[in-house]
Enzyme design. Structure first.
Site, PDB file in Angstrom:
ATOM      1  N   HIS A   2       0.857  -1.182   0.001  1.00 16.86           N
ATOM      2  CA  HIS A   2      -0.194  -0.219   0.103  1.00 16.86           C
ATOM      3  C   HIS A   2       0.826   1.251  -0.100  1.00 16.86           C
ATOM      4  CE1 HIS A   2      -3.319   2.449   1.894  1.00 16.86           C
ATOM      5  NE2 HIS A   2      -3.637   2.208   0.747  1.00 16.86           N
TER       6      HIS A   2
ATOM      7  N   ASP B 207      16.555  11.173  -8.204  1.00 13.98           N
ATOM      8  CA  ASP B 207      17.953  11.458  -8.080  1.00 13.98           C
ATOM      9  C   ASP B 207      18.515  11.329  -6.828  1.00 13.98           C
ATOM     10  OD1 ASP B 207      17.946  11.681 -10.785  1.00 13.98           O
ATOM     11  OD2 ASP B 207      18.117  13.699 -11.049  1.00 13.98           O
TER      12      ASP B 207
ATOM     13  N   LYS C   7       3.259   4.554  -1.074  1.00 12.63           N
ATOM     14  CA  LYS C   7       3.346   5.318  -2.203  1.00 12.63           C
ATOM     15  C   LYS C   7       4.432   6.181  -2.038  1.00 12.63           C
ATOM     16  CE  LYS C   7      -1.208   4.758  -1.492  1.00 12.63           C
ATOM     17  NZ  LYS C   7      -1.984   4.450  -0.366  1.00 12.63           N
TER      18      LYS C   7
ATOM     19  N   HIS D 298      -9.353  10.846   2.241  1.00 10.38           N
ATOM     20  CA  HIS D 298      -8.479   9.728   2.000  1.00 10.38           C
ATOM     21  C   HIS D 298      -7.136   9.940   2.917  1.00 10.38           C
ATOM     22  CE1 HIS D 298      -6.087   6.958  -0.255  1.00 10.38           C
ATOM     23  NE2 HIS D 298      -6.924   6.190  -0.192  1.00 10.38           N
TER      24      HIS D 298
ATOM     25  N   LYS E 297      -4.237  10.482   5.550  1.00 13.54           N
ATOM     26  CA  LYS E 297      -3.781   9.868   6.746  1.00 13.54           C
ATOM     27  C   LYS E 297      -2.579  10.506   7.398  1.00 13.54           C
ATOM     28  CE  LYS E 297      -4.015   6.635   2.955  1.00 13.54           C
ATOM     29  NZ  LYS E 297      -5.506   6.236   3.027  1.00 13.54           N
TER      30      LYS E 297
ATOM     31  N   ASP F 189       0.083  16.710  20.082  1.00 12.06           N
ATOM     32  CA  ASP F 189       0.628  17.778  20.938  1.00 12.06           C
ATOM     33  C   ASP F 189       1.070  18.951  19.637  1.00 12.06           C
ATOM     34  OD1 ASP F 189       0.009  16.778  23.386  1.00 12.06           O
ATOM     35  OD2 ASP F 189       1.954  15.840  23.376  1.00 12.06           O
TER      36      ASP F 189
END
Length: 479
Positions: free
Chosen positions: A223, A230, A225, A397, A399, A404
């Site tokens: 999952h 470079d 991404k 969508h 996450k 704090d």
């Protein structure tokens, strides 16, 4: 042999029950939770006709074949690193030891396989247009190597833009490596893949069914991404490659998501994560690039790569540690809210400590069964004092975790069992007042566009809906 003979059916039934007993013993020894072990063992003993095949697909919690591949990849990486200055990568940053906020995350130095590193630059990329503009601009300027990893790649508008850009850069001599998940990208046409290969792009599928003993391992997904250009500029977060991430799906639009752009020593850790996954798919390492120098100041970062090849449930423990570390505030956004008992208990304890606990989830479903299970967990969280919100404008969508005033985490991990135990995930933990302030402002804007869930919402839910929610929760461990 007479297949119509009662002896044949007797032998067949006996064989199925014998396999059920063997599988039940395997479940007792390998399933990590007592509840799961009991559920699998009892069903395999008494109704093996219906549970043997589901156990082969859903029963395993450890991807043993990947563990072996990771060890070999790490050995080869150590050889490849011998001539490079990887000192910032293998030594923990001294700044981390002096950070009170990072020290509150007491398990983090040992939980993550990668060290906490200083002198990084991090910037927020809010929503799809900003994310893909930044990624495409970085790839356009690439001179040596581009590493790309997505759970989903679609052959649509943005997917074809990416393909055209990669073909152009490959023609210029840039080495390009593309990794996609075979389940998440199941709709990607073979013509799309073949055209990239013919154009000089190294493209592979992360398929967990590789090898005879893994042929039933369809429950594990990659999952992550990741984009690294470079060895100088990296990207990670919640976006995949598809028009829906730019608001192209009217049912879910506008799509709300968050990515981060990062540079500095922590890019070595992103490259390590990509290299391990690429080694599983291709049995060879991509080029590893690390600059000789970095700026003298910046953000403290730690990459947390987790998955079913870890010796412990890294992702779940990360959330538990982050929740326990919160003293004043804990804000979380996740499209799927299906916490396990440990995370639920940690959230309740945070409320009792007086922490401002807020969780933002979608108001629109992309998967109805997941949405139903999430709704029941949300109602129970509200009863425990957690402030739950539903994002109004479109599908949420992103996450993101904010602890704090200094600690934040952004990446691919959802607040559910699949991310906790079944998916390969990656999160970027940051410790920095200024960056945390930017995350706070972003989340505050999201909360301003959300509706808070109240106890009355649960009471107004119809009986049939409540039944559907409870049935959905029963299968939540595999959602």
């Amino acid at each position: 042999m007479d297949y119509h003979s009662p002896y044949f059916f007797g032998y067949l039934i006996g064989l199925i029950h014998l396999l059920g007993v063997i599988a039940a013993l395997h479940a007792v020894f390998t399933v990590r939770t007592a509840q799961g072990a009991i559920a699998w063992a009892m069903s395999l003993l008494f109704i093996p006709y219906f549970t043997l095949i589901p156990y082969l697909v859903f029963g395993s919690r450890t991807f043993d074949a990947y563990i072996q591949a990771r060890r070999q990849a790490n050995r080869e990486m150590h050889v490849a690193m011998a001539d490079l200055n990887w000192r910032p990568w293998v030594e923990e940053a001294l700044t981390a030891r002096n950070s009170e906020s990072y020290a509150a995350l007491r398990a983090m130095p040992k939980l993550g396989r990668m060290p906490c590193l200083a002198n990084n630059q991090v910037s927020l990329l809010i929503d799809g247009q900003a994310t893909f503009d930044a990624i495409f601009k970085a790839i356009e300027a690439a001179h040596d190597t581009v590493l790309i990893q997505f759970f989903i790649i679609h052959d649509d508008g943005i997917g074809r833009e990416l393909k055209a850009l990669l073909l152009r850069k490959a023609a210029e001599g840039v080495k390009i490596y593309v990794l996609f998940d075979s389940v998440g990208s199941h709709a990607l046409p073979s013509a799309y893949i073949q055209s990239l290969r013919e154009g000089g792009v190294n493209i592979r599928a992360f398929a967990t069914r590789r090898g005879w003993f893994n042929r039933f391992q369809v429950n594990f997904r990659n999952h992550r991404k990741i984009v690294v250009v470079d060895g100088m500029l990296g990207f990670m977060g919640g976006h995949n490659v598809g028009d829906e991430y730019l608001g192209g799906n009217p049912r879910l639009s506008p799509w709300r998501d968050t990515h981060v752009q990062v540079s500095g020593p922590v890019l070595a850790c992103l490259q390590e994560s990509f290299a391990e996954d690429w080694y599983w798919a291709a049995r060879q390492l991509p080029p590893l690039i690390l600059p000789d120098t970095y700026p003298d100041n910046g953000v403290l970062c730690q990459v947390l790569a987790s998955g079913p090849a870890d010796p412990q449930e890294t992702c779940s423990l990360f959330f538990v540690d982050a929740i326990h570390a919160a003293r004043e505030r804990l804000w979380i956004t996740s499209p799927y809210f299906i916490p396990d008992e440990a995370v639920s208990a940690a959230l309740r304890l945070a409320v009792l400590r007086g922490v401002d606990v807020r969780i933002l989830i979608p108001s629109r479903p992309d998967h109805r069964i997941v949405y139903a299970a999430s709704s029941l967990f949300a109602f129970e969280a509200v009863q425990a004092g957690v402030r739950m919100f539903r994002y109004g404008p479109g599908f949420l969508h992103q996450k993101v975790v904010l602890v704090d005033n200094e600690v934040s985490a952004i990446g691919s991990a959802n607040l559910d069992n699949r991310s906790f135990r079944l998916n390969f995930e990656i999160m970027l933990l940051t410790v920095d007042l200024a960056f945390a302030a930017q995350v706070e402002a972003m989340l505050q804007h999201d909360f301003d566009q959300a509706r808070e869930i109240t106890p009355e919402d649960s009471q107004q839910t119809r009986r049939l809906q409540q039944l559907g929610m409870r049935i959905a929760r029963l299968i939540s461990p595999i959602l």
